[in-house]
Design a protein around this motif. Structure first.
Motif, PDB file in Angstrom:
ATOM      1  N   TYR A 163    -110.538 -74.460 -28.213  1.00 40.58           N
ATOM      2  CA  TYR A 163    -110.161 -73.052 -28.365  1.00 40.58           C
ATOM      3  C   TYR A 163    -110.232 -72.684 -29.841  1.00 40.58           C
ATOM      4  O   TYR A 163    -109.686 -73.377 -30.691  1.00 40.58           O
ATOM      5  N   HIS A 202     -99.336 -68.643 -37.402  1.00 36.67           N
ATOM      6  CA  HIS A 202     -99.956 -68.416 -36.094  1.00 36.67           C
ATOM      7  C   HIS A 202     -99.983 -69.672 -35.211  1.00 36.67           C
ATOM      8  O   HIS A 202     -99.498 -69.653 -34.078  1.00 36.67           O
ATOM      9  N   HIS A 203    -100.542 -70.758 -35.721  1.00 37.57           N
ATOM     10  CA  HIS A 203    -100.664 -71.939 -34.861  1.00 37.57           C
ATOM     11  C   HIS A 203     -99.329 -72.632 -34.617  1.00 37.57           C
ATOM     12  O   HIS A 203     -99.091 -73.176 -33.536  1.00 37.57           O
ATOM     13  N   GLU A 254     -97.904 -70.594 -31.842  1.00 36.77           N
ATOM     14  CA  GLU A 254     -98.607 -70.849 -30.577  1.00 36.77           C
ATOM     15  C   GLU A 254     -98.104 -72.165 -29.986  1.00 36.77           C
ATOM     16  O   GLU A 254     -97.808 -72.265 -28.792  1.00 36.77           O
TER      17      GLU A 254
HETATM   18 ZN    ZN Z   1    -104.817 -67.892 -32.049  1.00 37.97          ZN
END
Ligand code: ZN
Ligand code: AMP
Length: 459
Positions: A27, A233-234, A237
């Motif tokens: 991804y 962000h990660h 997530e």
């Molecule tokens: Zn992302």
């Protein structure tokens, strides 16, 4: 040989083993579609396109790269231009694919759009509220970072230190300053969807967690993106996905590309040094931009300048020069494989500088070959290497036809150098010097070194 990748979480290069034998899921966080991509944005697209190509040689790969088509920046662009949101996102999704296509980026297997996965996001947020990892406050739903012990493990940050160091202007509805928004209320003019928490829209991080789970499963093999995405962000997530999936690992390997700067400066709109791929491809061949982006190792910073482009152009001239005029039968081309050393370099954490050195070594051998069969065989290997790297995809004659009128082609230059070397070997130094002067007059500088004669176009 095993594929090796630098995993951000482990902080080192490790052997890559997919979760399921023979299959790999990857991804890549894609663009927020409210303007054209600049060359910095193109770096992850090109680098991880190359990784996808390398992985596909060995594995059945499912590669997803999303479009973030709901975001406050898109809303702002709509207000600014008076264009409807759908029109803006449609325009820039098409432009992104066209521009990346010009750089030889192959379409990923799946291109999920955030707005088509709102149900998945609402379900995931609901599960996180249910499990006590998230809470509703003031029409927002926030992830409670203190509910996840491993928060900070990817970016190597200590949550207690982060909380202690937080600035004061934190939204009053947050329990901890690091809690992040998964759902926020929308006003009637803004895009919104009905949810158990009222009409609203998703935060950015939940989009990727939900899309990755929908298309690739709870645990994915490789998660990729630019280094700026590691935090928050990660990290966010990862926290959401693990908590929503009973602690199951989210991504087994995290790969991040370094940043591209412009003439030693950060590329930013305020400095006025943003180069859009959309504009650049009007004057520079896509393959030149691709090779320039692959010129530095993907984890290293890459400084972009006129010289980066010129150097990449010269390199491609050399490669095209080595296959020019050689008629490779289709069957021979289809059967050819890139040299093992070139593949090994790419499989070693995408070592593109090493892979390019192998490519040039091959070009040199091909240029030297005098036997027609041998020339064909080597040209076929060159083209197979090009297919793997997304280079040499143009007919050589067409490539050189794009040249400035009167400029010596790489082939002509190589031939003159051979002639000069032959003259010198025969102690005919006058001829040798005359050829050197002829090349200099055509703007070509040559240098004699231990491994032979190299040349470059002097500007
Ligand atoms: Zn992302
Ligand atoms: P953005 O649209 O800003 O979310 O960026 C899209 C992708 O491009 C992300 O993976 C970023 O990490 C990456 N990116 C943005 N700017 C640069 C840059 N200057 N150099 C390398 N990658 C970048």
């Amino acid at each position: 040989m095993t594929i090796h990748l630098h995993d951000t979480r482990q902080g080192r290069k490790v052997a890559f083993e997919p979760m399921q034998e023979g299959k790999v899921t990857m991804y890549l966080c894609g663009p927020t579609v409210y303007n054209y991509a600049h060359i910095g944005n193109a770096r992850p697209a090109v680098v991880f396109d190359l990784l996808a190509r390398v992985l596909r040689r060995r594995f059945d790969l499912t590669f997803a790269r999303n479009f973030t088509d709901v975001d406050d920046k898109i809303n702002a662009a709509s207000v600014e231009t008076g264009k409807p949101i759908d029109e803006i996102t449609a325009q820039y999704m098409t432009a992104y694919n066209d521009d990346m296509g010009a750089l030889g980026v192959l379409p990923p297997d799946i291109e999920p759009r955030a707005t088509q996965h709102i149900d998945d996001m609402v379900a995931m947020i609901g599960a996180l509220v249910e499990s006590g990892n998230a809470y509703e406050a003031d029409g927002h739903v926030l992830f409670d970072v203190t509910s996840f012990d491993d928060y900070g493990s990817l970016s190597k940050r200590d949550l207690r230190e982060m909380i202690a160091g937080a600035r004061v202007e934190v939204a009053p509805y947050k329990k901890s300053p690091q809690d992040f928004v998964m759902w926020k209320p929308s006003t009637p003019e803004l895009p919104g969807w009905d949810s158990p928490w009222g009409r609203g829209r998703p935060g950015w991080h939940i989009e990727c967690s939900a899309m990755a789970a929908r298309h690739l499963g709870d645990t994915i093999d490789i998660h990729a993106g630019g280094q700026d995405l590691i935090f928050p962000h990660h990290e966010n997530e990862l926290a959401q996905s693990r908590c929503a999936h009973d602690g199951a690992d989210f991504a087994r390997y995290w790969v991040h590309n370094g940043f591209l700067s412009m003439d030693q400066e950060k590329m930013s709109k305020s400095l006025g040094n943003v180069v859009l791929v959309h504009d650049l491809i009007k004057s520079v061949p896509g393959e030149v931009i691709r090779l320039a982006l692959l010129g530095a190792h993907y984890r290293q910073p890459l400084d972009w300048s006129e010289e980066t482009i010129k150097a990449a152009k010269r390199m491609l001239d050399r490669l095209y020069g080595a296959v020019r005029g050689v008629d490779v039968p289709a069957a021979m081309r289809a059967a050819a494989e890139p040299p093992e050393a070139l593949v090994a370099a790419l499989e070693d954490d995408i070592n593109t500088p090493k892979a390019m050195a192998e490519f040039f070594a091959l070009a040199k051998t091909a240029n030297k070959a005098s036997d027609a069969d041998e020339k064909q065989r080597l040209a076929a290997i060159m083209l197979a290497s090009g297919d793997l790297m997304g280079l040499l995809q143009t007919d050589p004659e067409e490539w050189f036809a794009g040249h400035v009128e009167g400029e010596l082609s790489a082939d002509d230059i190589e031939a003159l150098i051979e002639k000069r070397n032959a003259a010198r070997a025969a102690k005919d130094f006058a001829t040798g010097d005359a050829i050197r002067d002829q090349l200099a007059a055509a703007g070509i500088t040559i240098e004699d070194g231990a491994s032979g004669t190299s040349w470059r176009r002097s500007e």
